[in-house]
Design a protein around this motif. Structure first.
Motif, PDB file in Angstrom:
ATOM      1  N   UNK A   1      -6.344  13.502  -4.615  1.00  0.00           N
ATOM      2  CA  UNK A   1      -4.998  13.813  -5.122  1.00  0.00           C
ATOM      3  C   UNK A   1      -3.909  13.191  -4.248  1.00  0.00           C
ATOM      4  N   UNK A   2      -4.039  13.395  -2.936  1.00  0.00           N
ATOM      5  CA  UNK A   2      -3.012  12.871  -2.027  1.00  0.00           C
ATOM      6  C   UNK A   2      -3.016  11.350  -2.005  1.00  0.00           C
ATOM      7  N   UNK A   3      -4.178  10.747  -2.163  1.00  0.00           N
ATOM      8  CA  UNK A   3      -4.253   9.281  -2.207  1.00  0.00           C
ATOM      9  C   UNK A   3      -3.511   8.748  -3.427  1.00  0.00           C
ATOM     10  N   UNK A   4      -3.657   9.417  -4.568  1.00  0.00           N
ATOM     11  CA  UNK A   4      -2.890   9.019  -5.752  1.00  0.00           C
ATOM     12  C   UNK A   4      -1.397   9.072  -5.449  1.00  0.00           C
ATOM     13  N   UNK A   5      -0.962  10.174  -4.849  1.00  0.00           N
ATOM     14  CA  UNK A   5       0.458  10.323  -4.531  1.00  0.00           C
ATOM     15  C   UNK A   5       0.911   9.233  -3.559  1.00  0.00           C
ATOM     16  N   UNK A   6       0.081   8.917  -2.568  1.00  0.00           N
ATOM     17  CA  UNK A   6       0.453   7.898  -1.588  1.00  0.00           C
ATOM     18  C   UNK A   6       0.563   6.507  -2.196  1.00  0.00           C
ATOM     19  N   UNK A   7      -0.257   6.223  -3.218  1.00  0.00           N
ATOM     20  CA  UNK A   7      -0.134   4.918  -3.880  1.00  0.00           C
ATOM     21  C   UNK A   7       1.140   4.861  -4.714  1.00  0.00           C
ATOM     22  N   UNK A   8       1.500   5.964  -5.362  1.00  0.00           N
ATOM     23  CA  UNK A   8       2.752   5.988  -6.137  1.00  0.00           C
ATOM     24  C   UNK A   8       3.953   5.899  -5.198  1.00  0.00           C
ATOM     25  N   UNK A   9       3.847   6.556  -4.036  1.00  0.00           N
ATOM     26  CA  UNK A   9       4.931   6.493  -3.054  1.00  0.00           C
ATOM     27  C   UNK A   9       5.059   5.113  -2.435  1.00  0.00           C
ATOM     28  N   UNK A  10       3.996   4.315  -2.487  1.00  0.00           N
ATOM     29  CA  UNK A  10       4.020   2.996  -1.870  1.00  0.00           C
ATOM     30  C   UNK A  10       3.520   2.990  -0.444  1.00  0.00           C
ATOM     31  N   UNK A  11       2.958   4.121   0.014  1.00  0.00           N
ATOM     32  CA  UNK A  11       2.420   4.188   1.370  1.00  0.00           C
ATOM     33  C   UNK A  11       1.079   3.471   1.480  1.00  0.00           C
ATOM     34  N   UNK A  12       0.334   3.459   0.368  1.00  0.00           N
ATOM     35  CA  UNK A  12      -0.978   2.819   0.330  1.00  0.00           C
ATOM     36  C   UNK A  12      -1.008   1.800  -0.809  1.00  0.00           C
ATOM     37  N   UNK A  13      -1.437   0.564  -0.552  1.00  0.00           N
ATOM     38  CA  UNK A  13      -1.557  -0.410  -1.638  1.00  0.00           C
ATOM     39  C   UNK A  13      -2.772  -0.102  -2.498  1.00  0.00           C
ATOM     40  N   UNK A  14      -2.654  -0.353  -3.790  1.00  0.00           N
ATOM     41  CA  UNK A  14      -3.817  -0.183  -4.672  1.00  0.00           C
ATOM     42  C   UNK A  14      -4.754  -1.361  -4.471  1.00  0.00           C
ATOM     43  N   UNK A  15      -6.040  -1.160  -4.770  1.00  0.00           N
ATOM     44  CA  UNK A  15      -7.008  -2.248  -4.702  1.00  0.00           C
ATOM     45  C   UNK A  15      -7.386  -2.752  -6.091  1.00  0.00           C
ATOM     46  N   UNK A  16      -6.831  -2.094  -7.108  1.00  0.00           N
ATOM     47  CA  UNK A  16      -7.032  -2.542  -8.476  1.00  0.00           C
ATOM     48  C   UNK A  16      -5.995  -1.913  -9.383  1.00  0.00           C
ATOM     49  N   UNK A  17      -5.623  -2.602 -10.446  1.00  0.00           N
ATOM     50  CA  UNK A  17      -4.637  -2.077 -11.374  1.00  0.00           C
ATOM     51  C   UNK A  17      -3.214  -2.198 -10.851  1.00  0.00           C
ATOM     52  N   UNK A  18      -2.318  -1.438 -11.463  1.00  0.00           N
ATOM     53  CA  UNK A  18      -0.897  -1.571 -11.143  1.00  0.00           C
ATOM     54  C   UNK A  18      -0.179  -0.247 -11.369  1.00  0.00           C
ATOM     55  N   UNK A  19       0.812   0.036 -10.508  1.00  0.00           N
ATOM     56  CA  UNK A  19       1.680   1.204 -10.669  1.00  0.00           C
ATOM     57  C   UNK A  19       3.108   0.713 -10.836  1.00  0.00           C
ATOM     58  N   UNK A  20       3.796   1.228 -11.854  1.00  0.00           N
ATOM     59  CA  UNK A  20       5.211   0.907 -12.033  1.00  0.00           C
ATOM     60  C   UNK A  20       6.009   2.208 -12.083  1.00  0.00           C
ATOM     61  N   UNK A  21       7.215   2.151 -11.513  1.00  0.00           N
ATOM     62  CA  UNK A  21       8.179   3.241 -11.576  1.00  0.00           C
ATOM     63  C   UNK A  21       9.470   2.686 -12.139  1.00  0.00           C
ATOM     64  N   UNK A  22       9.896   3.238 -13.263  1.00  0.00           N
ATOM     65  CA  UNK A  22      11.093   2.755 -13.960  1.00  0.00           C
ATOM     66  C   UNK A  22      10.998   1.255 -14.252  1.00  0.00           C
ATOM     67  N   UNK A  23       9.786   0.820 -14.590  1.00  0.00           N
ATOM     68  CA  UNK A  23       9.557  -0.579 -14.964  1.00  0.00           C
ATOM     69  C   UNK A  23       9.338  -1.529 -13.817  1.00  0.00           C
ATOM     70  N   UNK A  24       9.476  -1.058 -12.563  1.00  0.00           N
ATOM     71  CA  UNK A  24       9.315  -1.916 -11.395  1.00  0.00           C
ATOM     72  C   UNK A  24       7.960  -1.658 -10.732  1.00  0.00           C
ATOM     73  N   UNK A  25       7.259  -2.736 -10.399  1.00  0.00           N
ATOM     74  CA  UNK A  25       5.966  -2.609  -9.750  1.00  0.00           C
ATOM     75  C   UNK A  25       6.119  -2.020  -8.351  1.00  0.00           C
ATOM     76  N   UNK A  26       5.284  -1.052  -8.022  1.00  0.00           N
ATOM     77  CA  UNK A  26       5.311  -0.420  -6.702  1.00  0.00           C
ATOM     78  C   UNK A  26       4.533  -1.276  -5.716  1.00  0.00           C
ATOM     79  N   UNK A  27       5.211  -1.750  -4.685  1.00  0.00           N
ATOM     80  CA  UNK A  27       4.561  -2.518  -3.621  1.00  0.00           C
ATOM     81  C   UNK A  27       4.844  -1.941  -2.241  1.00  0.00           C
TER      82      UNK A  27
END
Length: 252
Positions: free
Chosen positions: A49-75
């Motif tokens: 659960x916390x890892x999901x939150x950390x990827x959305x927050x941008x603290x951890x980079x994803x190793x597959x797929x993509x996260x966007x917030x308000x249309x902008x890719x989270x990096x």
């Protein structure tokens, strides 16, 4: 009218390199979060659960797929995503006012404007009169109020809350759940809230996503259409609690 999704996790995966090899925490996760929705991620401890939150927050980079917030890719982290941590993570050398205004100060907001904004959120969380107190002088619940005020003071689009009441005693935890419900009625935000407490999930959520054990993905989804304020003894509340509990992976 077309539904607007503020957050989109599209086939997201996250793995960590360990001495024993690759450890897959998230696998092919798909989540869409509506604007102003209170979404709860619920599952057993250490399920990701916390890892999901950390990827959305941008603290951890994803190793597959993509996260966007308000249309902008989270990096990387950004001010449009406020985070409230399980441990309060306040700066002990700053008073309540200094902690709450920290984000706007780092972004160069003029002192008069940021102080007025910080004062608004200090009052919103019920801490007026404690502006000049250091964190060491505050109770656990008061520290979390400061953390919530600090996150709101940045005026983010999204609030990411990682088991913020997990370290509080039961009575304070119930009080903070009530307070968060009250604050949210006054200050609408899109919220993703992580918890492993089933009562807390049903009490707070507009929608609950039940997560599998690692590697995690969505196992079940529940829309919570109960009137607010909610009662822990309401028959429908208890029915939902039993139903959700029946699908949770209880062993690691």
């Amino acid at each position: 009218m077309e539904q607007k999704y503020l957050i989109n996790c599209d086939h997201v995966s996250k793995a960590f390199e360990t001495p024993e090899g690759v450890f897959q925490v998230i696998e092919d996760l798909n989540i869409k979060v509506r604007e102003n929705e209170f979404l709860v991620l619920f599952g057993p401890g250490q399920c990701g659960k916390s890892t999901i939150l950390n990827t959305i927050a941008g603290f951890e980079p994803v190793t597959g797929g993509e996260i966007t917030v308000n249309g902008e890719k989270v990096t990387k982290p950004g001010p449009e995503r406020g985070v409230v941590f399980q441990t309060t993570a306040l700066f002990p050398w700053l008073k309540v006012m200094g902690n709450v205004e920290y984000g706007p100060r780092m972004r160069g907001v003029p002192k008069k404007e940021r102080r007025a904004r910080a004062q608004h959120y200090i009052e919103l969380v019920g801490l007026q009169g404690f502006e000049n107190s250091y964190p060491i002088k505050l109770s656990g619940g008061m520290k979390q109020r400061v953390g919530i005020a600090r996150a709101y003071c940045n005026e983010p689009l999204v609030m990411l809350m990682d088991e913020p009441f997990g370290h509080l005693d039961a009575q304070t935890r119930y009080l903070m759940q009530e307070e968060l419900t009250r604050i949210r009625q006054l200050e609408k935000r899109t919220v993703i809230f992580v918890t492993n407490n089933i009562e807390e999930a049903v009490y707070l959520a507009d929608r609950i996503l039940v997560l599998r054990n690692c590697p995690t993905s969505v196992k079940a989804e529940y829309e919570i259409d109960l009137p607010r304020p909610r009662s822990y003894t309401d028959p429908e509340f208890l029915r939902l609690r039993r139903e959700i509990d029946s699908v949770v992976d209880h062993t690691l």
